[in-house]
Design a protein around this motif. Structure first.
Motif, PDB file in Angstrom:
ATOM      1  N   GLY A 232       0.789  -1.231   0.000  1.00  0.00           N
ATOM      2  CA  GLY A 232       0.000   0.000   0.000  1.00  0.00           C
ATOM      3  C   GLY A 232       0.813   1.268   0.000  1.00  0.00           C
ATOM      4  O   GLY A 232       0.292   2.343   0.316  1.00  0.00           O
ATOM      5  N   GLU A 233       2.085   1.165  -0.342  1.00  0.00           N
ATOM      6  CA  GLU A 233       2.960   2.335  -0.393  1.00  0.00           C
ATOM      7  C   GLU A 233       3.814   2.270  -1.652  1.00  0.00           C
ATOM      8  O   GLU A 233       3.910   1.227  -2.302  1.00  0.00           O
ATOM      9  N   ASP A 234       4.439   3.391  -1.986  1.00  0.00           N
ATOM     10  CA  ASP A 234       5.378   3.429  -3.096  1.00  0.00           C
ATOM     11  C   ASP A 234       6.799   3.271  -2.586  1.00  0.00           C
ATOM     12  O   ASP A 234       7.155   3.796  -1.525  1.00  0.00           O
ATOM     13  N   MET A 235       7.612   2.554  -3.353  1.00  0.00           N
ATOM     14  CA  MET A 235       9.036   2.507  -3.063  1.00  0.00           C
ATOM     15  C   MET A 235       9.648   3.876  -3.375  1.00  0.00           C
ATOM     16  O   MET A 235       9.084   4.655  -4.140  1.00  0.00           O
ATOM     17  N   ARG A 236      10.781   4.159  -2.781  1.00  0.00           N
ATOM     18  CA  ARG A 236      11.468   5.424  -3.028  1.00  0.00           C
ATOM     19  C   ARG A 236      12.459   5.251  -4.177  1.00  0.00           C
ATOM     20  O   ARG A 236      13.377   4.427  -4.102  1.00  0.00           O
ATOM     21  N   SER A 237      12.284   6.016  -5.245  1.00  0.00           N
ATOM     22  CA  SER A 237      13.182   5.943  -6.398  1.00  0.00           C
ATOM     23  C   SER A 237      14.524   6.571  -6.052  1.00  0.00           C
ATOM     24  O   SER A 237      14.585   7.679  -5.524  1.00  0.00           O
ATOM     25  N   LEU A 238      15.601   5.848  -6.373  1.00  0.00           N
ATOM     26  CA  LEU A 238      16.947   6.322  -6.056  1.00  0.00           C
ATOM     27  C   LEU A 238      17.675   6.864  -7.269  1.00  0.00           C
ATOM     28  O   LEU A 238      18.682   7.560  -7.127  1.00  0.00           O
ATOM     29  N   GLY A 239      17.198   6.540  -8.457  1.00  0.00           N
ATOM     30  CA  GLY A 239      17.913   6.920  -9.673  1.00  0.00           C
ATOM     31  C   GLY A 239      18.855   5.805 -10.096  1.00  0.00           C
ATOM     32  O   GLY A 239      18.469   4.656 -10.202  1.00  0.00           O
ATOM     33  N   GLY A 240      20.112   6.160 -10.332  1.00  0.00           N
ATOM     34  CA  GLY A 240      21.121   5.153 -10.644  1.00  0.00           C
ATOM     35  C   GLY A 240      21.284   4.800 -12.109  1.00  0.00           C
ATOM     36  O   GLY A 240      22.177   4.016 -12.457  1.00  0.00           O
ATOM     37  N   VAL A 241      20.440   5.355 -12.989  1.00  0.00           N
ATOM     38  CA  VAL A 241      20.521   4.984 -14.403  1.00  0.00           C
ATOM     39  C   VAL A 241      21.889   5.327 -14.989  1.00  0.00           C
ATOM     40  O   VAL A 241      22.535   4.499 -15.640  1.00  0.00           O
ATOM     41  N   MET A 242      22.344   6.554 -14.768  1.00  0.00           N
ATOM     42  CA  MET A 242      23.588   6.991 -15.383  1.00  0.00           C
ATOM     43  C   MET A 242      24.812   6.280 -14.802  1.00  0.00           C
ATOM     44  O   MET A 242      25.726   5.902 -15.536  1.00  0.00           O
ATOM     45  N   ILE A 243      24.827   6.083 -13.489  1.00  0.00           N
ATOM     46  CA  ILE A 243      25.982   5.378 -12.926  1.00  0.00           C
ATOM     47  C   ILE A 243      25.954   3.914 -13.332  1.00  0.00           C
ATOM     48  O   ILE A 243      27.006   3.295 -13.505  1.00  0.00           O
ATOM     49  N   HIS A 244      24.770   3.350 -13.521  1.00  0.00           N
ATOM     50  CA  HIS A 244      24.645   1.960 -13.932  1.00  0.00           C
ATOM     51  C   HIS A 244      25.191   1.760 -15.336  1.00  0.00           C
ATOM     52  O   HIS A 244      25.946   0.818 -15.608  1.00  0.00           O
ATOM     53  N   LEU A 245      24.825   2.663 -16.257  1.00  0.00           N
ATOM     54  CA  LEU A 245      25.215   2.509 -17.652  1.00  0.00           C
ATOM     55  C   LEU A 245      26.636   2.990 -17.935  1.00  0.00           C
ATOM     56  O   LEU A 245      27.329   2.416 -18.787  1.00  0.00           O
ATOM     57  N   CYS A 246      27.075   4.024 -17.223  1.00  0.00           N
ATOM     58  CA  CYS A 246      28.367   4.638 -17.555  1.00  0.00           C
ATOM     59  C   CYS A 246      29.546   4.097 -16.756  1.00  0.00           C
ATOM     60  O   CYS A 246      30.684   4.118 -17.242  1.00  0.00           O
ATOM     61  N   ALA A 247      29.323   3.637 -15.526  1.00  0.00           N
ATOM     62  CA  ALA A 247      30.442   3.214 -14.672  1.00  0.00           C
ATOM     63  C   ALA A 247      31.316   2.133 -15.304  1.00  0.00           C
ATOM     64  O   ALA A 247      32.546   2.162 -15.117  1.00  0.00           O
ATOM     65  N   PRO A 248      30.755   1.168 -16.060  1.00  0.00           N
ATOM     66  CA  PRO A 248      31.634   0.158 -16.666  1.00  0.00           C
ATOM     67  C   PRO A 248      32.691   0.737 -17.609  1.00  0.00           C
ATOM     68  O   PRO A 248      33.676   0.059 -17.925  1.00  0.00           O
ATOM     69  N   PHE A 249      32.511   1.990 -18.046  1.00  0.00           N
ATOM     70  CA  PHE A 249      33.459   2.610 -18.959  1.00  0.00           C
ATOM     71  C   PHE A 249      34.495   3.471 -18.225  1.00  0.00           C
ATOM     72  O   PHE A 249      35.362   4.065 -18.864  1.00  0.00           O
ATOM     73  N   LEU A 250      34.405   3.529 -16.908  1.00  0.00           N
ATOM     74  CA  LEU A 250      35.323   4.373 -16.136  1.00  0.00           C
ATOM     75  C   LEU A 250      36.611   3.662 -15.758  1.00  0.00           C
ATOM     76  O   LEU A 250      37.529   4.285 -15.232  1.00  0.00           O
ATOM     77  N   GLY A 251      36.667   2.355 -15.984  1.00  0.00           N
ATOM     78  CA  GLY A 251      37.856   1.606 -15.603  1.00  0.00           C
ATOM     79  C   GLY A 251      37.900   1.376 -14.107  1.00  0.00           C
ATOM     80  O   GLY A 251      36.873   1.364 -13.423  1.00  0.00           O
ATOM     81  N   GLU A 252      39.091   1.221 -13.568  1.00  0.00           N
ATOM     82  CA  GLU A 252      39.253   0.990 -12.137  1.00  0.00           C
ATOM     83  C   GLU A 252      39.076   2.294 -11.354  1.00  0.00           C
ATOM     84  O   GLU A 252      39.273   3.376 -11.900  1.00  0.00           O
TER      85      GLU A 252
END
Length: 290
Positions: A232-252
């Motif tokens: 009966g409640e909504d979850m809280r959206s955290l975002g994360g789309v950009m870090i999810h898609l882009c972080a693999p390209f940042l290397g170590e």
């Protein structure tokens, strides 16, 4: 069929033996950002959010399904917000790692690791806390898992969900890819990549992922709706789309990337404002009887 899939999934899931991956959670700056999103009150991520929700009380008995190596659950034990944990896992290798980790950290007498389907066990009204941390999106039937979680709680118990709620089978929306490519283009010389290295995905990619791992996000996009229906409640959206898609390209991880990290976080917040979300959090308490 369900048992066959579980056996197949369990055989394929193994600890990576310390191999370095390039996901967002390998970058401390990005982890800190997500921890602050999860727990604005404490900045201490899930542990801080659970402690805040329980008002420093202790959940005597907790359960986690798909615990992996159990490291996230051990952080709750270490913080003193959970006393005893039942950990369910379908991978023998991960279950062994969870037992070993509990032994090495002094929690062996407070952790029970079970290799089985948790939903086949009698759990109704038995737990003070049901914990899902990036394992709910691996469930083959999300609605059943959320309904089971509510039923497993004692009155007054807590359901904690911290999970991926984005597109099924990780087939990103085109708008998400376009926005991520925009960020990567700004930094292509520094990162040594082409923005188009981030690919659009299609039905073939969906099929390939299913064959590689049938448990990877089969119903991830149903989690928020199932939570709303059963709690009966909504979850809280955290975002994360950009870090999810882009972080693999940042290397170590690299302190020299701090400006890029900060800009990526800014892009991530902008994506959330535009309605794009990959991760959500919920801390919900089951009502006591009137």
């Amino acid at each position: 069929m369900k048992r066959i899939l579980q056996n197949y999934i369990g055989a394929r899931w193994k600890p990576n033996g310390g191999a370095i991956t390039t996901n967002w959670f390998n970058h401390p700056r990005l982890v800190k950002y997500m921890d602050q999103c999860i727990s604005p009150e404490t900045g201490k991520g899930v542990v801080g959010a659970v402690s805040h929700a329980l008002r420093d009380e202790v959940a005597s008995r907790a359960i986690s399904v798909g615990c992996g190596s159990g490291v996230k659950e051990r952080r709750l034990l270490e913080a003193g917000v959970v006393d005893q944990f039942d950990l369910f896992e379908v991978s023998e290798a991960y279950a062994a790692a969870a037992r070993q980790g509990a032994k090495e950290e002094g929690f062996a007498d407070r952790v029970r690791v079970i290799v089985d389907d948790a939903f086949s066990h009698e759990t109704a009204d038995q737990y003070d806390l049901v914990y899902w941390d990036h394992s709910l999106h691996h469930m083959l039937n999300v609605d059943k898992a959320v309904s089971w979680s509510v039923a497993a709680l004692k009155p007054g118990g807590w359901l904690i969900i911290n999970d991926y709620v984005g597109p099924t089978r990780l087939v990103w929306h085109r708008e998400e890819v376009d926005f991520a490519r925009e960020f990567l283009k700004l930094h292509q010389s520094e990162l040594g990549l082409e923005p188009t290295s981030l690919k659009y995905k299609n039905v073939i990619d969906r099929l390939k992922l299913f064959l590689r791992d049938p448990s990877e996000a089969p119903q991830s996009d149903k989690i928020a709706a199932s939570f709303r229906e059963h709690c009966g409640e909504d979850m809280r959206s955290l975002g994360g789309v950009m870090i999810h898609l882009c972080a693999p390209f940042l290397g170590e991880p690299n302190d020299g990337l701090n400006e890029i990290y900060d800009e990526l976080i800014s892009y991530d917040r902008e994506a959330l404002e535009k309605g794009h979300n990959h991760f959500s959090f919920a801390a919900w308490q089951k009502q006591t009887a009137a």
